[in-house]
Design a protein around this motif. Structure first.
Motif, short mmCIF file in Angstrom:
data_model
loop_
_atom_site.label_atom_id
_atom_site.label_comp_id
_atom_site.label_asym_id
_atom_site.label_seq_id
_atom_site.Cartn_x
_atom_site.Cartn_y
_atom_site.Cartn_z
N ASP A 336 3.35 6.65 3.41
CA ASP A 336 2.99 5.48 2.58
C ASP A 336 1.53 5.23 2.52
O ASP A 336 1.04 4.78 1.40
N THR A 337 0.80 5.32 3.73
CA THR A 337 -0.63 5.11 3.59
C THR A 337 -1.39 6.25 2.90
O THR A 337 -2.20 5.73 2.12
N GLU A 338 -0.94 7.39 2.96
CA GLU A 338 -1.41 8.63 2.00
C GLU A 338 -1.40 8.27 0.65
O GLU A 338 -2.02 8.53 -0.18
N PHE A 339 -0.04 7.71 0.29
CA PHE A 339 0.32 7.64 -1.12
C PHE A 339 -0.55 6.06 -1.65
O PHE A 339 -1.29 6.39 -2.72
N ALA A 340 -0.56 5.30 -0.91
CA ALA A 340 -1.75 4.09 -1.07
C ALA A 340 -3.10 4.49 -1.20
O ALA A 340 -3.72 3.97 -2.40
N LEU A 341 -3.50 5.41 -0.47
CA LEU A 341 -4.95 5.50 -0.59
C LEU A 341 -5.08 6.43 -1.52
O LEU A 341 -6.43 6.23 -2.36
N LYS A 342 -4.32 7.52 -2.07
CA LYS A 342 -4.56 8.47 -3.13
C LYS A 342 -4.53 7.66 -4.27
O LYS A 342 -5.16 7.73 -5.30
#
Length: 396
Positions: A336-342
């Motif tokens: 989820d953190t990678e998705f939000a950052l992208k």
């Protein structure tokens, strides 16, 4: 310093700022922030006018218990909204400066830290205030994972007996944050049964109770459930707010209602804590609680956004319409953190990683892989954000 302060973890939005630190969002897109549950619909003019017309009240000290008229108005609203006998405005209702401060303060009067290893049970994911309130009251938080597999419900029968025997307070959020889950009468019956057996107090957070999608079927409330089950309000206190209902988050106005014995002690605590509500805010709150027209319109605006956004996201994410509230709790199938950052870096849309709203418990962080999308912006912005999320998912 109070050593329990060091047990507090960074707030989710601080963690979000840290996640985004040093990242420059794509300037080709206008920023859209759907990370925080802050209502963006205009404050109704009748409330703003009532606030301005009562500024003379600033010349007097308010009482902690609030004006009789405000308490009577809240009592009448509860009776009408939940179809229950009107609570006693003198003993069963206290106006508060928003549900947040009351949810925190309530644990300070309920938890008896002189007893060995007191426990406060909370849903997981959860509103961070529950954890902080437990820790600063000298209690151990115990997290109950709410997952799609258990329909986002709190399975109290999964809590070890040794924990239940030490439990003094249970936080319940219905409609839930972030899932939007509304507890059924059967689930309330189970919660009350556990409270009867183990003697713990129930703090029912109902700040999203007035955001729903069927005018003929409003969410069941805790006081209503108690009455339907033939109970009184023993060991039960509900927390409600005007922030979401009436688009006045900056006014900081809500109420607690329920067990008169608990509220007597809560009032004593608040008298020393200095939590009296501004007289002008009290007057504006009376106006807000007496009017339902603006609340119906508010729901219409949210329903319009959900109807437009949900189908767009269902093409690329595992997401369903909630029972109530204004969040979409979407499973991304990736970190989820990678998705939000992208999403922030490539499309300038801000959402909240689900893991920031939860703690690892029983071998899992139940927010992992989810994002919380708050449909608080305008319809056009929400649709635009959904289209950008769709683009990100297709490109990935």
């Amino acid at each position: 310093m109070n050593p329990d302060l060091y047990k507090l973890q960074p707030y989710p939005f601080q963690r979000l700022r840290d996640l985004f630190a040093g990242t420059v969002p794509n300037p080709e897109y206008a920023p859209i922030n759907l990370s925080i549950g802050e209502p963006k619909h205009p404050t109704p003019a009748l409330i703003s006018s009532a606030l301005a017309e009562n500024l003379s009240g600033l010349a007097t000290y308010p009482t902690t218990i609030g004006s009789a008229r405000l308490r009577e108005t809240i009592s009448g609203w509860i009776a009408q909204r939940y179809q229950v006998p009107a609570p006693n405005p003198d003993t069963e209702i206290i106006p508060v400066n928003g549900s947040r401060e009351a949810l925190f303060a309530f644990a300070q009067i309920v938890v008896d830290s002189s007893l060995p290893q007191p426990v406060v049970i909370s849903p997981n994911p959860f509103y961070q205030i529950y954890e902080g309130a437990a820790l600063l009251a000298g209690a151990e938080p115990y997290f109950l994972n709410t997952l799609p597999g258990n329909d986002f419900s709190m399975a109290l029968d999964a809590v070890p007996e040794s924990v239940l025997q030490r439990t003094q307070l249970l936080y319940v959020c219905s409609p839930g944050n972030p899932s939007g889950k509304v507890l059924s009468i059967e689930q309330w019956k189970e919660i009350f049964a556990f409270s009867d057996r183990y003697g713990f107090v129930i703090a029912a957070d109902e700040c999203y109770s007035e955001i729903y999608f069927d005018e003929a079927d409003p969410p069941l409330g805790a006081l209503q459930a108690a009455r339907l089950l033939g109970r009184d309000y023993s060991r039960l206190v509900v927390f409600s707010s005007l922030s979401k209902r009436s688009n006045v988050p900056g006014m900081r106005s809500g109420f607690v209602a329920g067990d008169a014995k608990l509220l007597e002690k809560f009032l004593l605590y608040r008298t020393y804590h200095g939590c009296a509500m501004n007289p002008a805010v009290q007057a504006a709150s009376i106006t807000a609680w007496q009017d339902e027209v603006h609340v119906v319109e508010n729901r219409r605006l949210y329903a319009e956004k959900f109807a437009a956004v949900t189908p767009l996201l269902q093409d690329v994410l595992d997401v369903q319409m909630p029972d109530a509230a204004f969040y979409l709790w979407a499973y991304t199938g990736q970190a989820d953190t990678e998705f939000a950052l992208k999403l922030y870096r490539e499309y300038n849309v801000t959402v909240l990683p689900g893991s920031f709203l939860a703690r690892e418990a029983h071998g899992v962080n139940p927010g992992q892989g989810f994002i919380r999308i708050a449909l608080v912006a305008s319809l056009a912005e929400c649709v635009e954000a959904a289209e950008r999320i769709h683009q990100l998912c297709v490109a990935s």
